[in-house]
Design a protein around this motif. Structure first.
Motif, PDB file in Angstrom:
ATOM      1  N   ARG A  62       0.850  -1.371  -0.135  1.00  0.00           N
ATOM      2  CA  ARG A  62       0.006  -0.176  -0.025  1.00  0.00           C
ATOM      3  C   ARG A  62       0.875   1.229  -0.096  1.00  0.00           C
ATOM      4  O   ARG A  62       0.526   2.368  -0.677  1.00  0.00           O
ATOM      5  CB  ARG A  62      -1.235   0.054   1.341  1.00  0.00           C
ATOM      6  N   ALA A  63       2.216   1.068   0.738  1.00  0.00           N
ATOM      7  CA  ALA A  63       2.866   2.226   0.740  1.00  0.00           C
ATOM      8  C   ALA A  63       3.473   2.640  -0.691  1.00  0.00           C
ATOM      9  O   ALA A  63       3.735   3.755  -0.833  1.00  0.00           O
ATOM     10  CB  ALA A  63       3.812   1.889   1.945  1.00  0.00           C
ATOM     11  N   LEU A  64       3.854   1.611  -1.406  1.00  0.00           N
ATOM     12  CA  LEU A  64       4.492   1.879  -2.835  1.00  0.00           C
ATOM     13  C   LEU A  64       3.300   2.094  -3.773  1.00  0.00           C
ATOM     14  O   LEU A  64       3.620   2.479  -4.807  1.00  0.00           O
ATOM     15  CB  LEU A  64       5.217   0.302  -3.063  1.00  0.00           C
ATOM     16  N   VAL A 117     -12.280   5.278   8.013  1.00  0.00           N
ATOM     17  CA  VAL A 117     -11.539   5.141   6.868  1.00  0.00           C
ATOM     18  C   VAL A 117      -9.953   4.653   7.197  1.00  0.00           C
ATOM     19  O   VAL A 117      -9.245   4.354   6.529  1.00  0.00           O
ATOM     20  CB  VAL A 117     -11.224   6.565   6.330  1.00  0.00           C
ATOM     21  N   LYS A 118      -9.897   4.392   8.796  1.00  0.00           N
ATOM     22  CA  LYS A 118      -8.697   3.843   9.241  1.00  0.00           C
ATOM     23  C   LYS A 118      -8.672   2.381   8.779  1.00  0.00           C
ATOM     24  O   LYS A 118      -9.181   1.510   9.130  1.00  0.00           O
ATOM     25  CB  LYS A 118      -8.637   3.905  10.791  1.00  0.00           C
ATOM     26  N   GLY A 119      -7.422   2.114   7.954  1.00  0.00           N
ATOM     27  CA  GLY A 119      -7.272   1.042   7.543  1.00  0.00           C
ATOM     28  C   GLY A 119      -8.057   0.282   6.280  1.00  0.00           C
ATOM     29  O   GLY A 119      -7.811  -0.467   5.760  1.00  0.00           O
ATOM     30  N   LEU A 162      -9.521  12.217   1.069  1.00  0.00           N
ATOM     31  CA  LEU A 162      -9.023  10.840   1.505  1.00  0.00           C
ATOM     32  C   LEU A 162      -8.310  10.530   0.296  1.00  0.00           C
ATOM     33  O   LEU A 162      -8.660  10.611  -1.103  1.00  0.00           O
ATOM     34  CB  LEU A 162     -10.381  10.206   1.428  1.00  0.00           C
ATOM     35  N   ALA A 163      -7.279   9.805   0.725  1.00  0.00           N
ATOM     36  CA  ALA A 163      -6.548   9.179  -0.426  1.00  0.00           C
ATOM     37  C   ALA A 163      -6.644   7.914  -0.597  1.00  0.00           C
ATOM     38  O   ALA A 163      -6.789   6.996   0.379  1.00  0.00           O
ATOM     39  CB  ALA A 163      -4.835   9.170   0.284  1.00  0.00           C
TER      40      ALA A 163
END
Length: 213
Positions: free
Chosen positions: A85-87, A126-128, A155-156
């Motif tokens: 998810r970070a990438l 929206v957390k997670g 929101l991303a």
């Protein structure tokens, strides 16, 4: 006519006692330096100093037979895994959510500012959470008309999943991006509002604990 300086051909015990390595004497070093001085004509003190300098290991150097802890441990060369998810590229979407009409009465009597409850529910929802590429239609629930209780933020979301939604449901890219993800986000927020209101009611109904000094 210059006077020829006699060459020293035997060890000098008094001079040898001054040649030490660290705090201890090195047997044989004096004789070796003396013999070298005899052959080359170089003072014995200079020969010993040159040998001592060549034996010193440069700072930071590692001998060929030595292996550092980093290279000997195979785990040290592994990088910590980075979450997918970070990438993954993301895209920000402006969202705005209202509470439901059926939640109005509880929000007004809960003892907490309704807008704070709605915003807290949004953060929890929206957390997670990750956007699904499967489109969810907008719920037909009746929303409150009180715009002061509306929660608005950016929101991303995953750009790849959003791209699938755009391709399948808005190929001309004319709709609001919020309209594409609204069906996935709003029900989660409404569910969190219900949970928070229930938590507030339980806490209000339970007797207060008496704190002893």
């Amino acid at each position: 006519m210059r006077k020829k300086i006699p060459t020293i051909t035997r060890p000098d015990p008094a001079y040898a006692a001054t040649l030490q390595q660290g705090d201890r004497e090195v047997p044989g070093k004096e004789d070796e330096a003396q013999v070298t001085a005899t052959k080359t004509g170089t003072p014995a003190a200079d020969v010993a100093a040159d040998r001592h300098e060549s034996e010193r290991v440069p700072e930071g150097a590692v001998a060929p037979h030595q292996v550092t802890a980093e290279s000997s441990d195979p785990h040290t060369s592994l990088r910590a895994p980075v979450s997918a998810r970070a990438l993954s590229p993301t895209r920000k979407i402006d969202i705005r959510v209202n509470a439901l009409e059926r939640q109005e009465a509880a929000l007004e009597t809960c003892g907490v500012e309704p807008a704070h409850v709605v915003r807290a529910a949004l953060r929890r929802a929206v957390k997670g959470w990750q956007l699904s590429p499967v489109f969810a239609p907008v719920a037909e629930e009746r929303r409150t008309r009180n715009t002061q209780w509306q929660a608005r933020t950016s929101l991303a979301v995953d750009a790849a999943s959003l791209g699938v939604l755009l391709r399948d449901h808005d190929p001309l890219d004319v709709l609001s991006k919020w309209a594409l993800i609204r069906g996935q986000v709003e029900p989660r927020i409404w569910g969190e509002i219900d949970k928070i209101l229930e938590e507030i009611a339980v806490r209000a109904a339970s007797p207060h604990e008496q704190h002893t000094p």
